[in-house]
Scaffold this active site. Structure first.
Site, PDB file in Angstrom:
ATOM      1  CG  ASP A   1      29.615  38.971  52.349  1.00 56.51           C
ATOM      2  OD1 ASP A   1      29.238  40.075  52.756  1.00 56.51           O
ATOM      3  OD2 ASP A   1      29.347  37.897  52.929  1.00 56.51           O
TER       4      ASP A   1
ATOM      5  CD  GLU B   1      43.781  33.421  34.663  1.00 56.46           C
ATOM      6  OE1 GLU B   1      42.641  33.326  34.130  1.00 56.46           O
ATOM      7  OE2 GLU B   1      44.264  32.539  35.403  1.00 56.46           O
TER       8      GLU B   1
END
Length: 513
Positions: free
Chosen positions: A192, A223
């Site tokens: 956002d 990852e």
């Protein structure tokens, strides 16, 4: 689903409070969403994006987050969220959630600590007096005073204090939040207000240092397998916009230029060309969006004399031809779905819901309405709870009809005229908006998505292009019917007239073998 599923995905936006109410308390929740997962599977979407589902006092519809590692009790529990993720994955649906890094909530543990202990205020922007004359995006000053005399910055509602991203603790906190949700199976996050994090004394939008944040976030996402970052980036400068999509930053970002574009052939062609020219050199897929929880619904917007969109509510209540808007919304849906990249569908678009503009003032809850002194009606009109079934409110949204013991009316009232727009009413109507979306999304998965397009010669009021699969999309934005190129019509947003494509209609064609 491939590792690059996000490049051509159809993503369905769920505004949880308004999607479906599973316990009859008047607010949508995870129980309601879980019960309608088969509906979304049948619709043909690839992923669900949820607006914030965290604990929140709801000063701004959940974008004032009190705890980033839990679920708002009105919506359910963390364990239920984990079950939802599992159930969605079992149906082949990815899950994307909102992360809100620009600001917190005045009810968060960090902000409460800051109020109690001035030495702990460096996680936010506190000052002895306002450092500038910035105005809140929701209206009024962006600075609010606390009881001991200091002031804190909030670019949005006073209940949303801005984080100070000069503090390493803030960086570490959000990297931990990303891992918390990725560990629970979330496939991506939508960020956002992604361009607003870093601030100087004189500016707060798109400062260069914000890219360091997202490079680190990309390392965190990488990852894990197949995790993506999506930015909410409102920038008119396309060169600056493209910087967020470099290979070591965000995967995709919302295309607000297209969303705001008028129903005009020259404007749409310009927006499409600009979008492709921005994304192609950096290898990022475009996104195509017609609506979201902040934007006037297309059926209403496209029925106005001015069909563009801009925040501020200036067009609210202007005359609307809903029949014309409905026809254009169908055509726009097929146009957007045919473009290369990913497409977003805001809940209710597939039902052809119009904006609700006649809400009584006393039920409005958007802070935009209150902060503007009522001059801006806010965004409640596009957040009305969905109509699922039945002939009267709450139209299957929840278990209560609004009367009797234990029943609760939906948190915003639904118009009685929506009885013809329920999912149940449209399911068996082959010409309904719902079945148009179902058919289009099915064809899109087979023939469209990621790739390129080639423009075809056409009149100045017509947009026509061919995609990699050979599918041709033709949209007539002129007043008169036009001939179609050779090919088999796979789908059209409205009936053809003597083989011609009528005004405000889109058709998909396949090359004849």
């Amino acid at each position: 689903m491939s590792q690059t599923w996000w490049r051509g995905a159809a993503i369905y936006q769920v505004y949880l409070r308004s999607f479906a109410d599973g316990n009859g308390d008047g607010a949508g929740d995870l129980a309601g969403l879980r019960s309608h997962l088969p509906y979304l599977k049948d619709l043909g979407i690839d992923a669900i994006w949820l607006n914030p589902w965290y604990p929140s006092p709801m000063a701004d519809g959940g974008y004032d987050v009190a705890d980033y590692r839990d679920i708002e009790p009105v919506f359910g529990t963390l364990a239920e969220a984990e079950r939802f993720i599992e159930e969605a994955h079992e149906l082949g649906i990815k899950v994307i959630i909102d992360v809100v890094p620009n600001h917190s909530s005045t009810e968060s543990a960090w902000f409460k600590e800051a109020l109690a202990n001035p030495a702990a205020r460096d996680r936010f922007w506190f000052a002895d007096e306002p450092l500038n004359d910035w105005q809140s995006i929701f209206g009024g000053s962006a600075w609010t005073q606390v009881p001991d005399g200091q002031w804190y910055l909030h670019l949005f509602d006073p209940g949303q204090p801005d984080f100070n991203w000069n503090n390493p603790e803030v960086h570490q906190e959000f990297e931990d939040v990303l891992r918390f949700w990725f560990d629970r199976g979330v496939d991506g996050v939508r960020i956002d207000s992604a361009a607003l994090l870093i601030k100087s004394d004189t500016a707060y939008e798109d400062l260069d240092e914000v890219h360091d944040v997202y490079r680190r976030w990309r390392e965190v996402a990488d990852e894990y397998d197949e995790r993506i970052l999506i930015g909410e980036v409102w920038l008119p400068d396309q060169e600056r916009f493209a910087r967020y999509l470099r290979p070591d930053e965000l995967h995709t970002a919302f295309n607000f230029d297209f969303l705001s574009c008028a129903w005009d052939p020259a404007d749409l062609r310009r927006s499409i060309d600009l979008t492709l020219a921005t994304h192609t050199p950096i290898g990022a897929p475009p996104t195509w969006v017609l609506a979201n929880h902040d934007v006037t619904r297309p059926v209403t917007r496209y029925g106005r004399a001015d069909t563009s969109f801009a925040h501020g509510g200036a067009l609210h209540g202007t005359p609307t031809d809903l029949e014309l808007g409905y026809r254009r919304a169908r055509a726009a849906a097929l146009l957007a779905m045919a473009l290369p990249g990913s497409v977003y569908v805001y809940q209710g678009e597939e039902l052809g819901l119009p904006e609700v503009e006649d809400l009584p003032d006393e039920v409005r809850q958007d802070p935009m309405y209150a902060r503007s002194g009522g001059t801006n009606p806010g965004r409640d009109g596009c957040r009305i709870p969905l109509p699922w079934s039945g002939d009267e409110p709450p139209f299957g949204f929840g278990t209560g009809a609004g009367t009797g013991a234990g029943a609760a009316r939906p948190w915003l009232p639904q118009p009685e005229s929506w009885r013809k727009l329920t999912a149940e009413a449209q399911r068996t109507d082959l010409g309904s908006m719902l079945n148009l979306y179902r058919t289009a999304l099915s064809l899109r998965r087979e023939l469209l998505g990621d790739g390129t397009l080639t423009w075809l010669p056409s009149g100045e009021k017509v947009l026509a292009f061919t995609r990699d699969s050979g599918l041709t999309c033709v949209t007539n934005l002129g007043a008169e019917p036009v001939p179609l190129p050779a090919g088999e019509v796979l789908l059209a947003s409205g009936p053809l007239v003597d083989g011609l494509l009528p005004s405000d209609t889109t058709a998909w064609l396949a090359q004849r073998s």
